[in-house]
Design a protein around this motif. Structure first.
Motif, PDB file in Angstrom:
ATOM      1  N   UNK A   8      -3.977   3.371  -1.049  1.00  0.00           N
ATOM      2  CA  UNK A   8      -4.042   4.213   0.155  1.00  0.00           C
ATOM      3  C   UNK A   8      -5.121   5.270   0.137  1.00  0.00           C
ATOM      4  N   UNK A   9      -5.162   6.037  -1.075  1.00  0.00           N
ATOM      5  CA  UNK A   9      -6.130   6.845  -1.352  1.00  0.00           C
ATOM      6  C   UNK A   9      -7.549   6.324  -1.034  1.00  0.00           C
ATOM      7  N   UNK A  10      -7.780   5.246  -1.323  1.00  0.00           N
ATOM      8  CA  UNK A  10      -9.069   4.502  -1.395  1.00  0.00           C
ATOM      9  C   UNK A  10      -9.495   4.437   0.187  1.00  0.00           C
ATOM     10  N   UNK A  11      -8.430   3.939   0.897  1.00  0.00           N
ATOM     11  CA  UNK A  11      -8.775   3.689   2.213  1.00  0.00           C
ATOM     12  C   UNK A  11      -9.176   5.187   2.833  1.00  0.00           C
ATOM     13  N   UNK A  45      -7.745  -6.386  12.692  1.00  0.00           N
ATOM     14  CA  UNK A  45      -8.544  -6.822  11.944  1.00  0.00           C
ATOM     15  C   UNK A  45      -9.329  -5.912  10.883  1.00  0.00           C
ATOM     16  N   UNK A  46      -9.943  -4.977  11.582  1.00  0.00           N
ATOM     17  CA  UNK A  46     -10.770  -3.723  11.248  1.00  0.00           C
ATOM     18  C   UNK A  46      -9.819  -2.790  10.404  1.00  0.00           C
ATOM     19  N   UNK A  47      -8.702  -2.545  10.932  1.00  0.00           N
ATOM     20  CA  UNK A  47      -7.794  -1.629  10.164  1.00  0.00           C
ATOM     21  C   UNK A  47      -6.361  -2.377   9.522  1.00  0.00           C
ATOM     22  N   UNK A  48      -6.167  -3.475  10.447  1.00  0.00           N
ATOM     23  CA  UNK A  48      -4.994  -4.182   9.778  1.00  0.00           C
ATOM     24  C   UNK A  48      -5.135  -4.943   8.560  1.00  0.00           C
ATOM     25  N   UNK A  49      -6.254  -5.567   8.323  1.00  0.00           N
ATOM     26  CA  UNK A  49      -6.504  -6.237   6.991  1.00  0.00           C
ATOM     27  C   UNK A  49      -6.365  -5.587   5.811  1.00  0.00           C
ATOM     28  N   UNK A  69     -14.176  -1.677   2.188  1.00  0.00           N
ATOM     29  CA  UNK A  69     -14.926  -0.389   2.455  1.00  0.00           C
ATOM     30  C   UNK A  69     -15.612  -0.554   3.556  1.00  0.00           C
ATOM     31  N   UNK A  70     -16.460  -1.347   3.738  1.00  0.00           N
ATOM     32  CA  UNK A  70     -17.290  -1.376   4.905  1.00  0.00           C
ATOM     33  C   UNK A  70     -16.703  -1.136   6.127  1.00  0.00           C
ATOM     34  N   UNK A  71     -15.408  -1.665   6.549  1.00  0.00           N
ATOM     35  CA  UNK A  71     -14.705  -1.772   7.754  1.00  0.00           C
ATOM     36  C   UNK A  71     -14.393  -0.177   7.765  1.00  0.00           C
ATOM     37  N   UNK A 126      -2.282   6.766   9.933  1.00  0.00           N
ATOM     38  CA  UNK A 126      -2.467   7.112   8.346  1.00  0.00           C
ATOM     39  C   UNK A 126      -0.991   7.783   8.141  1.00  0.00           C
ATOM     40  N   UNK A 127      -0.343   8.365   9.219  1.00  0.00           N
ATOM     41  CA  UNK A 127       0.861   8.904   8.984  1.00  0.00           C
ATOM     42  C   UNK A 127       1.986   7.907   9.363  1.00  0.00           C
ATOM     43  N   UNK A 128       1.804   7.226  10.335  1.00  0.00           N
ATOM     44  CA  UNK A 128       2.840   6.249  10.840  1.00  0.00           C
ATOM     45  C   UNK A 128       3.016   4.942  10.086  1.00  0.00           C
TER      46      UNK A 128
END
Length: 305
Positions: free
Chosen positions: A9-12, A107-111, A202-204, A294-296
């Motif tokens: 999560x910190x990496x995201x 996709x861009x956030x879900x994956x 990382x790119x997304x 990022x909270x939910x």
């Protein structure tokens, strides 16, 4: 007591911060996010599909990730029409919400989020949810609405829509991966797919951070609040009701509900904005939706466990 995957999560969050900071670099082109997303859509995502789909164990239970996004689309579209009529929102506002709200950023956030919270073992189900649900709905439902009600109205050719769907690199990769399920990749090809697929997260997230915008007027606060409530709260609750009424495996149900908890899709927002449909509202929905997720999402993860 479930443990949140804090390192992932910190990496995201770190990738998102890099994207936000890159907006301060004068040398970065204004359309950098579009280029990054094009790379993900045409290269990294197909590589991930080719890598993960062969691991999928096919069963009759896969109806859940296939049908759930379509059921949510019908439910959310109906609710949006009712509330929009009740509160007398403008046509542009209602159509913008109809385009953006039913489609999560799967996709861009879900994956990245599925991989961060649940691990790579859940990725095949997430890909099925996205490619056979959200992506096809984006290419058909959202495109048709934007062409019919956008400021520059154009006729939505079914032939053009079908060509767009069938020529999508991720969908072509999905079909190829299904045909190669009983085969194994050569060592070099497997390494190449692993390396390219590893760039997706990382790119997304850098692209998401770079593209975040927050602009709003007072008259748009109610539609914004409604949109965030629907996408971040009501949609996962609806998906949970659908999933819990079935006898599907628990891990599959968890993944489907978690995917339904994603904020509004950036690509759907781009379609609405390009059609001239409430662009400030749509930008705010996408921007605030990503940040609030990022909270939910940790809460949804904790509750599902």
């Amino acid at each position: 007591m479930p443990v949140l995957p804090l390192d992932n999560y910190a990496l995201i969050l770190g990738y998102l911060a890099i994207g936000l900071l890159l907006r301060l670099v004068p040398a970065m082109p204004a359309d950098s996010a579009r280029s990054l997303n094009a790379y993900v859509l045409n290269v990294a995502l197909p590589a991930l599909v080719l890598l993960k789909i062969p691991e999928l164990q096919f069963s009759a239970q896969l109806w859940l990730p296939v049908l759930t996004p379509w059921l949510l689309l019908v439910l959310v579209a109906g609710l949006t029409l009712l509330v929009g009529h009740w509160l007398n929102w403008s046509r542009d506002t209602k159509v913008a919400l109809l385009i953006v709200l039913p489609l999560g950023n799967t996709s861009f956030l879900g994956f990245p989020m599925v991989e961060a919270f649940w691990g790579s073992d859940r990725m095949p189900v997430a890909i099925i949810y996205d490619q056979l649900g959200s992506f096809i709905a984006l290419a058909t439902y959202s495109t048709i609405l934007a062409s019919l009600y956008g400021q520059q109205q154009q006729s939505a050719s079914m032939k053009a829509i079908a060509r767009k769907v069938l020529s999508s690199p991720p969908l072509l990769a999905l079909l190829l991966a299904l045909m190669l399920r009983n085969s194994s990749y050569p060592a070099l090809a497997s390494q190449l797919l692993n390396n390219v697929a590893a760039t997706l997260v990382p790119v997304v997230m850098i692209a998401v951070g770079f593209s975040l915008r927050f602009r709003l007027q007072a008259s748009e606060l109610k539609p914004l609040g409604f949109g965030l409530l629907v996408t971040l709260v009501l949609m996962p609750l609806m998906a949970y009701a659908i999933a819990s009424s079935s006898s599907v495996d628990v891990s599959l149900r968890q993944t489907v509900v978690f995917m339904a908890a994603m904020p509004p899709m950036i690509s759907a927002g781009a379609i609405a904005i390009m059609a001239g449909l409430a662009p400030r509202l749509v930008s705010a929905l996408v921007g605030f939706g990503v940040l609030l997720s990022f909270l939910t999402l940790p809460v949804v993860f904790w509750l599902l466990n």
